[in-house]
Design an enzyme around this catalytic site. Structure first.
Site, PDB file in Angstrom:
ATOM      1  N   CYS A  31       0.834  -1.210   0.000  1.00 41.64           N
ATOM      2  CA  CYS A  31       0.000   0.000   0.000  1.00 41.64           C
ATOM      3  C   CYS A  31       0.864   1.254   0.000  1.00 41.64           C
ATOM      4  O   CYS A  31       1.687   1.448   0.886  1.00 41.64           O
ATOM      5  CB  CYS A  31      -0.944  -0.084   1.198  1.00 41.64           C
ATOM      6  SG  CYS A  31      -1.334   1.433   2.039  1.00 41.64           S
ATOM      7  N   CYS A  34       0.772   3.655   2.968  1.00 36.81           N
ATOM      8  CA  CYS A  34       1.344   3.015   4.167  1.00 36.81           C
ATOM      9  C   CYS A  34       2.846   3.243   4.216  1.00 36.81           C
ATOM     10  O   CYS A  34       3.430   3.424   5.282  1.00 36.81           O
ATOM     11  CB  CYS A  34       1.056   1.516   4.169  1.00 36.81           C
ATOM     12  SG  CYS A  34      -0.703   1.126   4.164  1.00 36.81           S
TER      13      CYS A  34
END
Lengths: 101, 288
Positions: A31, A34
């Site tokens: 991600c 992230c």
């Protein structure tokens, strides 16, 4: 303090039963946002000895993510006395997180 | 691999491309003929035009000028940007391109539709990133709000995960054909159970039970890329430093997308700054 790695096995002891306030970052390796959250968590962990800061990989700990209603990553939760007191969804700045602490 | 990919063919994007090209960088620009500039009938306050200039003409001149200087230009819509650390992947509907740095100058397109419930359920069933959050919707019923290639590309990222995908155009016509189920009714509101999205209610009184909604309206813009890359935004404005660099190293934002004064002068200046900063960045990673 260093950034800890929380899992389904140590979550109860290290997060729910912790005496200090715990900041948890639910993340995944694939991600994008992230990856940008990660250095922010490192910074908080490095600058505050009064807090416990750690990450939970949602791929490896899917049940835990579901239990806490995580539906978008990164999700940051601030735990006090075993309860999730604040929830931040999406990339969140150090200032916003620390304000909640 | 390109040294720099610029997304956006307006004054900010083209200025960035020109400055980088003149520093001997290998530059590619994606443009879509969608710019605030094209709506300006006449611009009287830009330097050097005795009788002012039409917005469309100025835009076309920019594209022509960049072409003449050897910039590679493609009239294609970018649907996604991924990667980091000097190796970015820019995806269009049909292709992928690699670059060491990226300048995003797509204008200030709105990423949130005006639908009741859209803010309330963000992160509670509403997402702006299929790649990030698709994981949480395995075998679930999903809707994508949008009407073009961007919506289809988000649906494509979800199709191996979700049990059912419906594209909701919210009253618009699809600009691109696909195999997905499309519902065109205007959306009245998004409703939930226990604080989590459970259905979409339409103005024609119909309802659709749903577990998750991914937002991908119109063409993908800077705000959409920011959500996927983890670029810091505050109140919907992308945060940059004095070199127009974002918190993602190697990604620069300029023009209307960077907020502030919505003027050609400012866009061109910021584009120049971003272009030169990208050159410096590319050189710094080359000599590492």
């Amino acid at each position: 303090m260093y950034l800890r790695k929380f899992t389904q096995d140590n979550f109860e002891n290290e997060v729910l039963k912790a005496e200090k306030t715990v900041i948890v970052d639910f993340f995944a390796t694939w991600c994008g946002p992230c990856k940008m959250q990660s250095p922010i968590m490192d910074e908080i962990a490095g600058s505050r000895n009064d807090l416990i800061v750690g990450k939970i990989d949602v791929d490896e700990n899917r049940d835990l993510a579901i239990k806490y209603g995580v539906m978008s990553i990164p999700t940051i939760m601030v735990f006090k006395n075993g309860e999730a007191k604040n929830v931040f969804i999406g990339l969140t700045s150090k200032e916003d997180i620390l304000e909640a602490v | 691999m390109y040294d720099l990919i610029v997304i956006g063919g307006g004054p900010a994007g083209i200025s960035a491309a020109i400055y980088a090209k003149r520093a001997n960088m290998n530059v590619l620009v994606f443009y879509t003929m969608e710019s605030q500039l094209l709506k300006a009938h006449k611009i009287d306050n830009y330097y050097g035009f005795v009788n002012g200039i039409n917005g469309q003409e100025l835009y076309n001149n920019g594209i022509g000028q960049a072409t003449n200087l050897g910039v590679h230009l493609l009239n294609e819509e970018v649907t996604d940007v991924t990667g980091g650390d000097g190796e970015f992947v820019v995806k269009t509907f049909t292709n992928e391109y690699k670059a060491k740095s990226v300048v995003i100058a797509t204008g200030n397109k709105k990423i949130k539709p005006d639908i009741k419930g859209i803010d309330e359920y963000e992160g509670r069933g509403i997402s702006y990133c299929a790649i990030c959050d698709g994981f949480f919707y395995r075998n679930k019923k999903i809707a994508v709000i949008g009407n073009g290639r961007y919506a289809i590309s988000e649906a494509n990222d979800l199709k191996n995960v979700a049990s059912e995908i419906t594209i909701l155009t919210n009253g618009e016509n699809m600009t691109e054909d696909s195999d997905y189920i499309v519902k065109k009714s205007k959306i009245l509101q998004i409703a939930g159970d226990d604080g989590i999205v459970s259905k979409v209610i339409f103005e024609d009184n119909s309802e659709l039970a749903i577990d998750g909604i991914f937002v991908a309206i119109g063409q993908a813009g800077g705000g959409d890329f920011a959500k996927k890359l983890g670029i810091l935004m505050e109140n919907g404005i992308i945060q940059t430093d004095e070199n127009m660099e974002t918190n993602v190293k190697g990604i620069y934002v300029c023009g209307n997308l960077a907020g502030g004064f919505l003027q050609v002068n400012k866009a061109a200046y910021e584009g120049a700054v971003a272009g030169l900063a990208a050159v410096k960045y590319v050189k710094s990673i080359q000599y590492k």
